[in-house]
Motif scaffolding. Structure first.
Motif, PDB file in Angstrom:
ATOM      1  N   PHE A  33       0.632  -1.085  -0.005  1.00 53.98           N
ATOM      2  CA  PHE A  33      -0.066   0.066  -0.140  1.00 53.98           C
ATOM      3  C   PHE A  33       0.960   1.136   0.064  1.00 53.98           C
ATOM      4  O   PHE A  33       1.945   1.539   0.984  1.00 53.98           O
ATOM      5  CB  PHE A  33      -1.099  -0.008   1.315  1.00 53.98           C
ATOM      6  N   ASN A  34       0.545   2.089  -0.989  1.00 54.80           N
ATOM      7  CA  ASN A  34       1.331   3.393  -0.860  1.00 54.80           C
ATOM      8  C   ASN A  34       0.347   4.447  -1.605  1.00 54.80           C
ATOM      9  O   ASN A  34       0.114   4.325  -2.783  1.00 54.80           O
ATOM     10  CB  ASN A  34       2.460   3.190  -1.784  1.00 54.80           C
ATOM     11  N   ALA A  35       0.060   5.255  -0.842  1.00 49.91           N
ATOM     12  CA  ALA A  35      -1.163   6.281  -1.509  1.00 49.91           C
ATOM     13  C   ALA A  35      -0.497   7.631  -2.075  1.00 49.91           C
ATOM     14  O   ALA A  35      -1.166   8.534  -2.170  1.00 49.91           O
ATOM     15  CB  ALA A  35      -2.178   6.491  -0.392  1.00 49.91           C
ATOM     16  N   SER A  36       0.915   7.589  -2.155  1.00 47.38           N
ATOM     17  CA  SER A  36       1.393   9.014  -2.475  1.00 47.38           C
ATOM     18  C   SER A  36       1.274   9.357  -3.988  1.00 47.38           C
ATOM     19  O   SER A  36       1.703  10.670  -4.203  1.00 47.38           O
ATOM     20  CB  SER A  36       2.945   8.773  -2.107  1.00 47.38           C
ATOM     21  N   VAL A  37       0.840   8.245  -4.811  1.00 49.54           N
ATOM     22  CA  VAL A  37       0.656   8.948  -6.163  1.00 49.54           C
ATOM     23  C   VAL A  37      -0.508   8.585  -6.637  1.00 49.54           C
ATOM     24  O   VAL A  37      -1.053   7.578  -6.757  1.00 49.54           O
ATOM     25  CB  VAL A  37       1.631   7.783  -7.041  1.00 49.54           C
ATOM     26  N   PRO A  38      -1.313   9.785  -7.142  1.00 49.83           N
ATOM     27  CA  PRO A  38      -2.853   9.704  -7.604  1.00 49.83           C
ATOM     28  C   PRO A  38      -2.833   9.036  -8.925  1.00 49.83           C
ATOM     29  O   PRO A  38      -1.688   9.258  -9.832  1.00 49.83           O
ATOM     30  CB  PRO A  38      -3.234  11.244  -7.465  1.00 49.83           C
ATOM     31  N   GLY A  39      -3.867   8.603  -9.266  1.00 48.17           N
ATOM     32  CA  GLY A  39      -3.972   7.956 -10.418  1.00 48.17           C
ATOM     33  C   GLY A  39      -3.630   6.331 -10.767  1.00 48.17           C
ATOM     34  O   GLY A  39      -3.718   6.136 -11.924  1.00 48.17           O
ATOM     35  N   VAL A  40      -2.583   5.968  -9.739  1.00 44.03           N
ATOM     36  CA  VAL A  40      -2.330   4.636 -10.028  1.00 44.03           C
ATOM     37  C   VAL A  40      -2.767   3.770  -9.071  1.00 44.03           C
ATOM     38  O   VAL A  40      -3.190   4.288  -7.856  1.00 44.03           O
ATOM     39  CB  VAL A  40      -0.651   4.696 -10.105  1.00 44.03           C
ATOM     40  N   PRO A  41      -2.692   2.385  -8.899  1.00 45.17           N
ATOM     41  CA  PRO A  41      -3.443   1.834  -7.601  1.00 45.17           C
ATOM     42  C   PRO A  41      -2.495   1.956  -6.614  1.00 45.17           C
ATOM     43  O   PRO A  41      -1.213   2.073  -6.438  1.00 45.17           O
ATOM     44  CB  PRO A  41      -3.174   0.184  -8.231  1.00 45.17           C
ATOM     45  N   TRP A  42      -3.228   2.153  -5.516  1.00 43.62           N
ATOM     46  CA  TRP A  42      -2.557   2.478  -4.158  1.00 43.62           C
ATOM     47  C   TRP A  42      -2.251   1.097  -3.352  1.00 43.62           C
ATOM     48  O   TRP A  42      -1.390   0.960  -2.735  1.00 43.62           O
ATOM     49  CB  TRP A  42      -3.507   3.143  -3.248  1.00 43.62           C
ATOM     50  N   CYS A  43      -2.973  -0.015  -3.598  1.00 43.83           N
ATOM     51  CA  CYS A  43      -3.056  -1.211  -3.370  1.00 43.83           C
ATOM     52  C   CYS A  43      -2.497  -2.244  -4.149  1.00 43.83           C
ATOM     53  O   CYS A  43      -3.352  -2.317  -5.298  1.00 43.83           O
ATOM     54  CB  CYS A  43      -4.172  -1.880  -2.597  1.00 43.83           C
ATOM     55  N   PHE A  44      -1.217  -2.854  -4.352  1.00 42.01           N
ATOM     56  CA  PHE A  44      -0.823  -3.406  -5.568  1.00 42.01           C
ATOM     57  C   PHE A  44      -0.002  -4.475  -5.240  1.00 42.01           C
ATOM     58  O   PHE A  44       0.313  -4.623  -4.027  1.00 42.01           O
ATOM     59  CB  PHE A  44       0.131  -2.348  -6.322  1.00 42.01           C
ATOM     60  N   SER A  45       0.227  -5.413  -6.039  1.00 44.27           N
ATOM     61  CA  SER A  45       0.704  -6.811  -5.924  1.00 44.27           C
ATOM     62  C   SER A  45       2.228  -6.463  -5.579  1.00 44.27           C
ATOM     63  O   SER A  45       2.835  -5.739  -6.442  1.00 44.27           O
ATOM     64  CB  SER A  45       0.652  -7.688  -6.990  1.00 44.27           C
ATOM     65  N   PRO A  46       2.853  -7.257  -4.806  1.00 43.68           N
ATOM     66  CA  PRO A  46       4.419  -6.947  -4.670  1.00 43.68           C
ATOM     67  C   PRO A  46       5.151  -7.928  -5.949  1.00 43.68           C
ATOM     68  O   PRO A  46       4.554  -8.500  -6.420  1.00 43.68           O
ATOM     69  CB  PRO A  46       4.678  -7.736  -3.286  1.00 43.68           C
ATOM     70  N   LYS A  47       6.308  -7.329  -5.946  1.00 43.19           N
ATOM     71  CA  LYS A  47       7.304  -8.140  -6.757  1.00 43.19           C
ATOM     72  C   LYS A  47       7.440  -9.606  -6.255  1.00 43.19           C
ATOM     73  O   LYS A  47       7.268  -9.863  -5.249  1.00 43.19           O
ATOM     74  CB  LYS A  47       8.532  -7.428  -6.773  1.00 43.19           C
ATOM     75  N   ALA A  48       7.646 -10.292  -7.287  1.00 41.34           N
ATOM     76  CA  ALA A  48       7.767 -11.922  -6.939  1.00 41.34           C
ATOM     77  C   ALA A  48       8.850 -11.856  -6.093  1.00 41.34           C
ATOM     78  O   ALA A  48      10.074 -11.354  -6.495  1.00 41.34           O
ATOM     79  CB  ALA A  48       7.998 -12.849  -8.285  1.00 41.34           C
ATOM     80  N   LYS A  49       9.318 -12.656  -5.148  1.00 38.30           N
ATOM     81  CA  LYS A  49      10.348 -13.164  -4.634  1.00 38.30           C
ATOM     82  C   LYS A  49      11.327 -13.874  -5.416  1.00 38.30           C
ATOM     83  O   LYS A  49      10.892 -14.550  -6.207  1.00 38.30           O
ATOM     84  CB  LYS A  49      10.017 -14.128  -3.346  1.00 38.30           C
ATOM     85  N   LYS A  50      12.598 -13.305  -5.149  1.00 34.91           N
ATOM     86  CA  LYS A  50      13.647 -13.888  -5.963  1.00 34.91           C
ATOM     87  C   LYS A  50      14.045 -15.254  -5.346  1.00 34.91           C
ATOM     88  O   LYS A  50      14.367 -15.267  -4.110  1.00 34.91           O
ATOM     89  CB  LYS A  50      14.937 -13.086  -6.230  1.00 34.91           C
ATOM     90  N   VAL A  51      14.189 -16.351  -5.922  1.00 35.12           N
ATOM     91  CA  VAL A  51      14.841 -17.662  -5.547  1.00 35.12           C
ATOM     92  C   VAL A  51      15.770 -18.173  -6.390  1.00 35.12           C
ATOM     93  O   VAL A  51      15.960 -17.800  -7.549  1.00 35.12           O
ATOM     94  CB  VAL A  51      13.439 -18.560  -5.230  1.00 35.12           C
ATOM     95  N   ARG A  52      16.520 -19.158  -5.762  1.00 35.62           N
ATOM     96  CA  ARG A  52      17.542 -19.955  -6.632  1.00 35.62           C
ATOM     97  C   ARG A  52      17.452 -21.370  -6.004  1.00 35.62           C
ATOM     98  O   ARG A  52      17.449 -21.386  -4.949  1.00 35.62           O
ATOM     99  CB  ARG A  52      18.959 -19.002  -6.507  1.00 35.62           C
ATOM    100  N   LYS A  53      17.961 -22.001  -6.864  1.00 33.68           N
ATOM    101  CA  LYS A  53      18.125 -23.581  -6.473  1.00 33.68           C
ATOM    102  C   LYS A  53      19.588 -24.002  -5.857  1.00 33.68           C
ATOM    103  O   LYS A  53      20.703 -23.327  -6.618  1.00 33.68           O
ATOM    104  CB  LYS A  53      17.986 -24.481  -7.538  1.00 33.68           C
ATOM    105  N   VAL A  54      19.819 -24.491  -4.859  1.00 35.34           N
ATOM    106  CA  VAL A  54      21.308 -24.923  -4.357  1.00 35.34           C
ATOM    107  C   VAL A  54      21.229 -26.465  -4.019  1.00 35.34           C
ATOM    108  O   VAL A  54      20.015 -26.942  -3.716  1.00 35.34           O
ATOM    109  CB  VAL A  54      21.756 -24.193  -3.313  1.00 35.34           C
ATOM    110  N   CYS A  55      22.190 -27.034  -4.133  1.00 32.28           N
ATOM    111  CA  CYS A  55      22.155 -28.644  -3.909  1.00 32.28           C
ATOM    112  C   CYS A  55      22.429 -28.288  -2.322  1.00 32.28           C
ATOM    113  O   CYS A  55      23.666 -27.903  -1.909  1.00 32.28           O
ATOM    114  CB  CYS A  55      23.463 -29.392  -4.436  1.00 32.28           C
TER     115      CYS A  55
END
Length: 99
Positions: free
Chosen positions: A32-54
């Motif tokens: 949630f960020n209401a500082s910019v008018p005209g765009v969604p204030w409640c928005f989806s977060p970026k996908a988490k970065k993951v990596r595979k390790v042995c």
């Protein structure tokens, strides 16, 4: 995480309904960020970065193969291969780590 909410206004994808409160937005797992008018204030977060390790710990290995599997066959299945120590799977699944 906070870094997942650092998106430019044009990158925001709506995650709420008109008039949603900051608390309800965050309860839904959104940013949630209401500082910019005209765009969604409640928005989806970026996908988490993951990596595979042995996994390094032999006791953490989860079997991905069968007795006698070769390294090439194991890696073709997308798994890790380490031919030691005895008594644990030599062909085993990756572990996913969040960055």
């Amino acid at each position: 995480a906070r870094c997942q909410c650092k998106l430019t206004p044009k990158e925001r994808r709506n995650c709420g309904y008109p008039g949603i409160s900051a608390a309800d937005c965050k309860k839904a797992g959104c940013c949630f960020n209401a500082s910019v008018p005209g765009v969604p204030w409640c928005f989806s977060p970026k996908a988490k970065k993951v990596r595979k390790v042995c996994p390094n710990e032999p006791q953490a290995r989860i079997n991905c193969g069968f007795p006698g599997i070769t390294a090439k066959e194991c890696e073709r299945k997308g798994c890790c291969f380490r031919a030691h120590p005895a008594g644990v799977p030599w062909c085993f699944y990756h572990r996913v780590i969040e960055e």
